[in-house]
Design an enzyme around this catalytic site. Sequence first.
Site, PDB file in Angstrom:
ATOM      1  N   ASN A  13       0.884  -1.170   0.000  1.00  0.00           N
ATOM      2  CA  ASN A  13       0.000   0.000   0.000  1.00  0.00           C
ATOM      3  C   ASN A  13       0.915   1.211   0.000  1.00  0.00           C
ATOM      4  OD1 ASN A  13      -1.773   2.059   0.432  1.00  0.00           O
ATOM      5  ND2 ASN A  13      -2.398   1.405   2.492  1.00  0.00           N
ATOM      6  N   GLU A 100      -6.655   4.780   7.829  1.00  0.00           N
ATOM      7  CA  GLU A 100      -6.433   6.207   7.529  1.00  0.00           C
ATOM      8  C   GLU A 100      -7.671   6.812   6.868  1.00  0.00           C
ATOM      9  OE1 GLU A 100      -2.753   5.567   5.454  1.00  0.00           O
ATOM     10  OE2 GLU A 100      -1.842   4.989   7.355  1.00  0.00           O
ATOM     11  N   GLU A 170      -5.208  -4.821  10.445  1.00  0.00           N
ATOM     12  CA  GLU A 170      -4.200  -3.797  10.674  1.00  0.00           C
ATOM     13  C   GLU A 170      -4.487  -3.087  11.996  1.00  0.00           C
ATOM     14  OE1 GLU A 170      -2.220  -2.614   6.688  1.00  0.00           O
ATOM     15  OE2 GLU A 170      -3.844  -1.231   7.106  1.00  0.00           O
ATOM     16  N   SER A 216       3.640  -2.045  10.175  1.00  0.00           N
ATOM     17  CA  SER A 216       5.091  -2.121  10.389  1.00  0.00           C
ATOM     18  C   SER A 216       5.670  -3.494  10.058  1.00  0.00           C
ATOM     19  CB  SER A 216       5.448  -1.700  11.817  1.00  0.00           C
ATOM     20  OG  SER A 216       5.017  -0.374  12.059  1.00  0.00           O
ATOM     21  N   GLY A 238       5.167   1.297   4.548  1.00  0.00           N
ATOM     22  CA  GLY A 238       6.514   1.847   4.367  1.00  0.00           C
ATOM     23  C   GLY A 238       7.468   0.929   3.617  1.00  0.00           C
TER      24      GLY A 238
HETATM   25  O1  LIG Z   1      -1.146   0.757   6.773  1.00  0.00           O
HETATM   26  C1  LIG Z   1      -0.399  -0.115   6.390  1.00  0.00           C
HETATM   27  C2  LIG Z   1      -0.659  -0.827   5.141  1.00  0.00           C
HETATM   28  O2  LIG Z   1      -1.943  -0.576   4.679  1.00  0.00           O
HETATM   29  C3  LIG Z   1       0.820  -0.451   7.136  1.00  0.00           C
HETATM   30  O3  LIG Z   1       1.694   0.617   7.035  1.00  0.00           O
HETATM   31  P1  LIG Z   1       3.200   0.425   7.585  1.00  0.00           P
HETATM   32  O4  LIG Z   1       3.692  -0.866   7.010  1.00  0.00           O
HETATM   33  O5  LIG Z   1       3.921   1.635   7.081  1.00  0.00           O
HETATM   34  O6  LIG Z   1       3.090   0.369   9.086  1.00  0.00           O
END
Ligand SMILES: O=C(CO)COP(=O)(O)O
Length: 255
Positions: A13, A100, A170, A216, A238
């Site tokens: 993502n 988000e 998540e 993460s 990330g």
């Molecule tokens: O929200 C995420 C994937 O949709 C996870 O983000 P991170 O891997 O940056 O923590």
Amino acid sequence: MNKNLRTPVIAGNWKMNKNRAEAKALLEELCPLVKDAGCGVVVCVPFTDLETALAATAGTNVKVGAQNCHFETSGAFTGEIAADMLAEMGVEYVVLGHSERRQYFAETDETVNLRTKAALAAGLKPIVCVGELLAQREQGITAEVVSLQTKVALQGIDAEGLRSIIIAYEPVWAIGTGKTATAEQAGEVCAVIRATVAGLYGEEAASHLVVQYGGSMNAGNAAELLAQPDVDGGLIGGASLKADAFSQIVEAASK
Ligand SMILES: O=C(CO)COP(=O)(O)O
């Protein structure tokens, strides 16, 4: 339930990152690295990168997804994108209900359900995100929250529709924070999701459902998370922005 029934899916993502030139460069580096993947590989890119991503991944095993879609097929919804518009481009997946979106854009379990139904109607494969806030984990209501989000997201969707759906667990407190859920925590909640789906659709349908972990996840912790019996892949933020890190996660899921 037998994990061998499911092929893991690793989805990146990208969130609001990468312009077209950067997207092209990243995918040109990534595609050869993951060409022999023993799992599904998806990149969910900004709307403006979709065409570039479809061109860069054409003829490869890397699939392209969007990060949202609206629930109406057309109309006066300034700034929104319909599921059919994505499908017509050749997009295969769509992330829905990301925390988000829920946190900053007021999406609710109900609108996530509407979007999921619209995506299915357009022939897209929804990656539906669920997960608890830190306060909810501390209150000991994680299982209830995640189960409720799952049930509402799936309202009115039949067993055939379920076959096209991935659910991503998540935990909100683990997203972009560097705080990963322990493998046990991730495995436990992914099992709750599968049990919830088993309650709605039966054990057989639930045994084929891909349940991802996200938050993460990186090259260092992926193998341990993916070893959990109910974790069938990852939704990677990330670490999906770098070809080497993302391909190492794909490799961990291919074993
Ligand atoms: O929200 C995420 C994937 O949709 C996870 O983000 P991170 O891997 O940056 O923590």
